[in-house]
Write a protein that holds these residues in place. Structure first.
Motif, PDB file in Angstrom:
ATOM      1  N   TRP A  23       0.237  41.601 -35.190  1.00 55.66           N
ATOM      2  CA  TRP A  23       0.659  40.479 -34.340  1.00 55.66           C
ATOM      3  C   TRP A  23       2.010  40.778 -33.687  1.00 55.66           C
ATOM      4  O   TRP A  23       2.191  40.554 -32.501  1.00 55.66           O
ATOM      5  CB  TRP A  23       0.725  39.196 -35.175  1.00 55.66           C
ATOM      6  CG  TRP A  23      -0.360  38.212 -34.873  1.00 55.66           C
ATOM      7  CD1 TRP A  23      -0.231  37.049 -34.169  1.00 55.66           C
ATOM      8  CD2 TRP A  23      -1.747  38.273 -35.261  1.00 55.66           C
ATOM      9  NE1 TRP A  23      -1.444  36.398 -34.095  1.00 55.66           N
ATOM     10  CE2 TRP A  23      -2.386  37.113 -34.754  1.00 55.66           C
ATOM     11  CE3 TRP A  23      -2.515  39.178 -35.989  1.00 55.66           C
ATOM     12  CZ2 TRP A  23      -3.744  36.853 -34.953  1.00 55.66           C
ATOM     13  CZ3 TRP A  23      -3.864  38.921 -36.182  1.00 55.66           C
ATOM     14  CH2 TRP A  23      -4.451  37.777 -35.667  1.00 55.66           C
ATOM     15  N   ALA A  29      -0.092  41.791 -30.309  1.00 55.20           N
ATOM     16  CA  ALA A  29      -0.831  40.561 -29.971  1.00 55.20           C
ATOM     17  C   ALA A  29      -0.358  39.908 -28.666  1.00 55.20           C
ATOM     18  O   ALA A  29      -1.143  39.717 -27.726  1.00 55.20           O
ATOM     19  CB  ALA A  29      -0.745  39.562 -31.128  1.00 55.20           C
ATOM     20  N   ARG A  30       0.937  39.564 -28.607  1.00 58.99           N
ATOM     21  CA  ARG A  30       1.435  38.840 -27.415  1.00 58.99           C
ATOM     22  C   ARG A  30       1.333  39.702 -26.167  1.00 58.99           C
ATOM     23  O   ARG A  30       1.062  39.222 -25.071  1.00 58.99           O
ATOM     24  CB  ARG A  30       2.892  38.429 -27.624  1.00 58.99           C
ATOM     25  CG  ARG A  30       3.108  37.244 -28.536  1.00 58.99           C
ATOM     26  CD  ARG A  30       4.574  36.885 -28.627  1.00 58.99           C
ATOM     27  NE  ARG A  30       5.420  38.054 -28.808  1.00 58.99           N
ATOM     28  CZ  ARG A  30       6.213  38.561 -27.872  1.00 58.99           C
ATOM     29  NH1 ARG A  30       6.276  37.998 -26.690  1.00 58.99           N
ATOM     30  NH2 ARG A  30       6.941  39.627 -28.108  1.00 58.99           N
ATOM     31  N   LYS A  31       1.574  41.003 -26.353  1.00 58.90           N
ATOM     32  CA  LYS A  31       1.584  41.893 -25.182  1.00 58.90           C
ATOM     33  C   LYS A  31       0.182  42.026 -24.580  1.00 58.90           C
ATOM     34  O   LYS A  31       0.013  42.063 -23.365  1.00 58.90           O
ATOM     35  CB  LYS A  31       2.172  43.242 -25.575  1.00 58.90           C
ATOM     36  CG  LYS A  31       3.497  43.020 -26.277  1.00 58.90           C
ATOM     37  CD  LYS A  31       4.586  43.950 -25.950  1.00 58.90           C
ATOM     38  CE  LYS A  31       5.899  43.277 -26.365  1.00 58.90           C
ATOM     39  NZ  LYS A  31       6.985  44.157 -26.620  1.00 58.90           N
ATOM     40  N   LYS A  34      -0.376  38.817 -22.644  1.00 61.79           N
ATOM     41  CA  LYS A  34       0.420  38.763 -21.407  1.00 61.79           C
ATOM     42  C   LYS A  34      -0.188  39.671 -20.341  1.00 61.79           C
ATOM     43  O   LYS A  34      -0.249  39.303 -19.163  1.00 61.79           O
ATOM     44  CB  LYS A  34       1.858  39.202 -21.696  1.00 61.79           C
ATOM     45  CG  LYS A  34       2.736  38.125 -22.335  1.00 61.79           C
ATOM     46  CD  LYS A  34       4.107  38.705 -22.640  1.00 61.79           C
ATOM     47  CE  LYS A  34       4.965  37.764 -23.446  1.00 61.79           C
ATOM     48  NZ  LYS A  34       5.495  36.633 -22.685  1.00 61.79           N
ATOM     49  N   GLU A  37      -0.801  32.271 -25.280  1.00 61.25           N
ATOM     50  CA  GLU A  37       0.057  32.803 -26.342  1.00 61.25           C
ATOM     51  C   GLU A  37       0.191  31.844 -27.520  1.00 61.25           C
ATOM     52  O   GLU A  37       0.328  32.257 -28.658  1.00 61.25           O
ATOM     53  CB  GLU A  37       1.445  33.080 -25.776  1.00 61.25           C
ATOM     54  CG  GLU A  37       1.552  34.432 -25.103  1.00 61.25           C
ATOM     55  CD  GLU A  37       2.984  34.739 -24.749  1.00 61.25           C
ATOM     56  OE1 GLU A  37       3.292  34.669 -23.552  1.00 61.25           O
ATOM     57  OE2 GLU A  37       3.793  34.999 -25.651  1.00 61.25           O
ATOM     58  N   LYS A  38       0.162  30.561 -27.213  1.00 58.19           N
ATOM     59  CA  LYS A  38       0.314  29.560 -28.266  1.00 58.19           C
ATOM     60  C   LYS A  38      -0.800  29.696 -29.317  1.00 58.19           C
ATOM     61  O   LYS A  38      -0.578  29.485 -30.508  1.00 58.19           O
ATOM     62  CB  LYS A  38       0.282  28.167 -27.627  1.00 58.19           C
ATOM     63  CG  LYS A  38       0.888  27.090 -28.475  1.00 58.19           C
ATOM     64  CD  LYS A  38       0.868  25.770 -27.735  1.00 58.19           C
ATOM     65  CE  LYS A  38       1.155  24.624 -28.687  1.00 58.19           C
ATOM     66  NZ  LYS A  38       0.986  23.331 -28.045  1.00 58.19           N
ATOM     67  N   LEU A  54      -2.053  32.321 -30.394  1.00 53.62           N
ATOM     68  CA  LEU A  54      -1.806  33.455 -31.284  1.00 53.62           C
ATOM     69  C   LEU A  54      -0.864  33.108 -32.438  1.00 53.62           C
ATOM     70  O   LEU A  54      -0.852  33.774 -33.465  1.00 53.62           O
ATOM     71  CB  LEU A  54      -1.178  34.602 -30.489  1.00 53.62           C
ATOM     72  CG  LEU A  54      -2.077  35.330 -29.492  1.00 53.62           C
ATOM     73  CD1 LEU A  54      -1.244  36.245 -28.617  1.00 53.62           C
ATOM     74  CD2 LEU A  54      -3.146  36.128 -30.229  1.00 53.62           C
ATOM     75  N   ARG A  55      -0.059  32.066 -32.235  1.00 54.16           N
ATOM     76  CA  ARG A  55       1.089  31.821 -33.094  1.00 54.16           C
ATOM     77  C   ARG A  55       0.797  31.864 -34.596  1.00 54.16           C
ATOM     78  O   ARG A  55       1.461  32.571 -35.341  1.00 54.16           O
ATOM     79  CB  ARG A  55       1.698  30.477 -32.703  1.00 54.16           C
ATOM     80  CG  ARG A  55       3.065  30.270 -33.255  1.00 54.16           C
ATOM     81  CD  ARG A  55       3.728  29.117 -32.544  1.00 54.16           C
ATOM     82  NE  ARG A  55       4.936  28.741 -33.223  1.00 54.16           N
ATOM     83  CZ  ARG A  55       5.688  27.727 -32.854  1.00 54.16           C
ATOM     84  NH1 ARG A  55       5.350  26.999 -31.795  1.00 54.16           N
ATOM     85  NH2 ARG A  55       6.775  27.430 -33.515  1.00 54.16           N
ATOM     86  N   TRP A  56      -0.161  31.094 -35.084  1.00 52.56           N
ATOM     87  CA  TRP A  56      -0.427  31.046 -36.521  1.00 52.56           C
ATOM     88  C   TRP A  56      -1.614  31.917 -36.924  1.00 52.56           C
ATOM     89  O   TRP A  56      -2.052  31.906 -38.075  1.00 52.56           O
ATOM     90  CB  TRP A  56      -0.658  29.598 -36.967  1.00 52.56           C
ATOM     91  CG  TRP A  56       0.591  28.782 -36.852  1.00 52.56           C
ATOM     92  CD1 TRP A  56       0.880  27.867 -35.878  1.00 52.56           C
ATOM     93  CD2 TRP A  56       1.752  28.854 -37.684  1.00 52.56           C
ATOM     94  NE1 TRP A  56       2.139  27.353 -36.061  1.00 52.56           N
ATOM     95  CE2 TRP A  56       2.704  27.937 -37.166  1.00 52.56           C
ATOM     96  CE3 TRP A  56       2.085  29.597 -38.818  1.00 52.56           C
ATOM     97  CZ2 TRP A  56       3.961  27.753 -37.740  1.00 52.56           C
ATOM     98  CZ3 TRP A  56       3.340  29.409 -39.385  1.00 52.56           C
ATOM     99  CH2 TRP A  56       4.254  28.501 -38.854  1.00 52.56           C
TER     100      TRP A  56
END
Lengths: 495, 130
Positions: free
Chosen positions: A94, A98-100, A103, A266-267, A269-271
């Motif tokens: 993560w 994950a975020r990349k 995006k 993205e939200k 992915l957070r948890w």
């Protein structure tokens, strides 16, 4: 041909209902697949529930569900080294990719992991090599899942191994071909729930009938005290290299990380790292309990020694659970295997149709949806032939495939998305070197010519060599790598 | 040396150490290099605007706890004929189960708790709030 299932019609009924449910999901999802974007990337509409189950259920697989208890039956506590990596691996994956992924999926059309690599480095050769590496790795992993499918179907249907295997494959093949990744994700939820609830029941029964954890392990210690030690009876370097592949290699598993570009935002992915970790940890209890439980019963003379360690989980179900629960847990096992199989079929089809084809043609092929379905059939047939022709344990076959995928993708994704100094030349060297190292080492081992010392695995060596090539060649080739990067990708790496 | 080059040299050195210690069977050194590799990547992933912000302390604590788990497991690897059990595991196995397997769950929690505010930037936070 034996028909022991006639004595256990409940198991047969639950098994058939479950298979029908999977098929129904596939046909329902077919309506939702209007384009290759839907077939390969679920239309970027995945929420936290689908993400959680889609990640841990896809990673769990037959390797852990069948092979894990088999390993703990054979090697005692040493089996933990093969399955405990994901608690650290999910957080690592993560943080690193994950975020990349998400995006980049906002800025470019992303349907496969090599699409991400292409967006970062812009090389068709690299895209082809990444697709090739994924294709070879997927074949190895798919074969392990297919063997595991055969074992479970034998237990459910009581048929000859090959016939049982073909029926199981027909189901997973049909819903993967018709429903694509959407069907895979929704069946992951059904399968994940079955796995979690099944594990809780198994844990309760194994602990109460086995005298608790201490009771189980102390019985094993009476036969061989090493079974309960830090490494069990697994050679330490095999244990450590397996742990490395599951920790650092998870971000190189395309069936897992591809979920990141399918999420809504993205939200979502957070948890996900935490929820996926919990899901995986709960089901890991199977490895800790089932294998030792069966081995303890063999030591106590209550069971005959198993013909194959891979039968440990199935022997537990058939002998120690009520039929209804056994049927549900068998469905859960089948679910673990099928969720990975369908995820790999999808990833493998994308590698063939999108990445390797585009790498050669330098443009997308016409009607990717149709070709995606055809590629799924080809993959299934090829992996089945490998599965029927090998005598390797399910867990080992799975680890070989996972090792190759990790060696091919981990260095290029980890450094490509987080290190501005990475160059295209470095990435090509890393992917090409990773494939070469793992394939050559595995072939040498398979043909009994050479094996790495101490049971060390080829996959980690591929990651080390890939990292050395990625970083070393990048440092040697350009000092302006960050200035040559597309601005939108630069922005993602900076974030 | 520029920061980007320094990162490259760090990972290059770590990968070479992993290769040598892995194939040479130097378990203690391999574990140190392996955990350093994993946390090095995590640092890269969390890095933004010259800092890893709130992740610094959780990373350091988890790094130390995991290494303690490994070395505890190694220290108790030899099992006596009549072993003692801690919560169902021999001491060596217990170090691995509780410190290496279970403790890192903390990182998943850390990610969920902090990442939204630290890594998604002001615009995303405003958008999220709306």
């Amino acid at each position: 041909m034996s028909w022991p299932i006639l004595a256990k019609p409940v198991i047969l009924t639950v098994g058939i209902v479950y298979l029908a449910l999977c098929l129904g999901t596939g046909f329902w999802a077919m309506r939702l697949n209007k384009s290759a974007h839907d077939f390969f990337a679920a239309g970027k509409n995945v929420g936290i529930v689908l993400l959680t189950f889609g990640t841990f259920a896809a990673l769990l697989s037959g390797t852990a569900f069948i092979g894990g208890p088999g390993f703990s039956y054979a090697f005692g506590f040493g089996a933990m080294w093969f399955v405990m990596g994901p608690t650290l691996a999910f957080a690592l994956t993560w943080f690193v990719v994950a975020r990349k992924f998400r995006k980049i999926a906002d800025k470019r059309l992303i349907l496969s992991v090599p699409d991400i690599i292409h967006a970062r480095f812009g090389s068709n050769l690299l895209r082809f090599l990444a697709g090739l590496g994924i294709f070879i790795g997927v074949m190895g992993f798919l074969s392990s899942q297919i063997m595991a499918t055969g074992w479970v179907m034998v237990t459910i249907l009581g048929l000859d191994f090959k016939i049982a295997l073909l029926i199981g494959l027909a189901v997973v093949g049909l819903y993967s071909i018709t429903g694509g990744v959407i069907a895979g994700l929704y069946t992951d939820v059904v399968q994940g729930i079955a796995m979690l609830s099944g594990t809780v029941v198994i844990a309760f029964i194994a602990l109460t009938k086995g005298g608790g954890l201490t009771g189980l392990w102390s019985t094993l210690a009476t036969q061989d005290v090493n079974l309960v030690g830090t490494f069990g009876t697994v050679p330490p370097m095999l244990a450590l290299s397996s742990l490395f592949i599951t920790v650092a290699g998870t971000m190189g598993q395309p069936h897992v990380v591809s979920r990141f570009f399918m999420v809504k935002g993205e939200k979502t992915l957070r948890w996900g790292a935490l929820t996926s970790t919990f899901g995986f940890m709960i089901t890991t209890a199977l490895v800790l309990l089932v294998g030792p439980f069966i081995r303890a019963k063999v030591i106590l003379g209550e069971l005959e020694p198993l013909a194959s360690p891979d039968m440990a989980a199935l022997v537990f179900l058939m002998n120690y659970l009520p039929d209804v629960i056994a049927g549900i847990v068998l469905a859960a096992m089948l679910g673990a295997i099928m969720s990975t199989t369908d995820a790999f079929l999808n990833v493998g089809a994308a590698a063939l149709v999108r990445d390797m084809a585009q790498g050669v043609l330098k443009r997308p092929i016409k009607d990717e949806l149709l070709w995606g379905r055809i590629a799924t059939v080809i993959l299934l047939a090829g992996a089945t032939l490998i599965a029927l022709g090998t005598k390797t344990l399910v867990a080992l076959l799975g680890l070989m495939g996972a090792g190759l995928l990790a060696a091919v993708l981990t260095p290029v994704l980890a450094f490509g998305l987080n290190w501005k100094r990475a160059t295209t030349e470095g990435a090509i060297a890393a992917v090409g070197g990773g494939i070469l190292v793992v394939v050559v080492l595995e072939l040498l081992k398979y043909s009994n010519v050479y094996a790495l010392p101490g049971g060390f695995q080829a996959g980690p060596v591929g990651i080390f060599v890939g990292t050395i090539l990625m970083v070393g060649v990048s440092l040697l080739t350009s000092t302006n790598a960050d200035k040559n990067m597309p601005p939108d990708i630069y922005e993602v790496i900076e974030s | 040396m520029q920061r980007q080059e320094a990162i490259g040299v760090f990972f290059l050195a770590d990968a070479v150490i992993l290769l040598i210690t892995g194939l040479g069977g130097y378990q203690e050194l391999f574990v140190l290099a392996m955990v350093t590799f994993a946390f090095g990547l995590m640092y890269l992933g969390a890095y933004k605007n010259g800092t890893i912000g709130p992740f610094k302390r959780p990373f350091i604590v988890t790094y130390i706890v995991i290494l303690l788990g490994f070395y505890g497991g190694f220290a108790y690897r030899k099992v006596p004929d009549d072993p003692a059990y801690i919560l169902g595991f021999t001491p060596g196995a217990a170090f691995i189960v509780f410190l290496v397997w279970i403790f890192p769950v903390f990182l998943g929690f850390t990610y969920g708790y902090y990442v939204g505010h630290f890594n998604t930037g002001k615009e995303s936070i405003i958008k999220e709030a709306k």
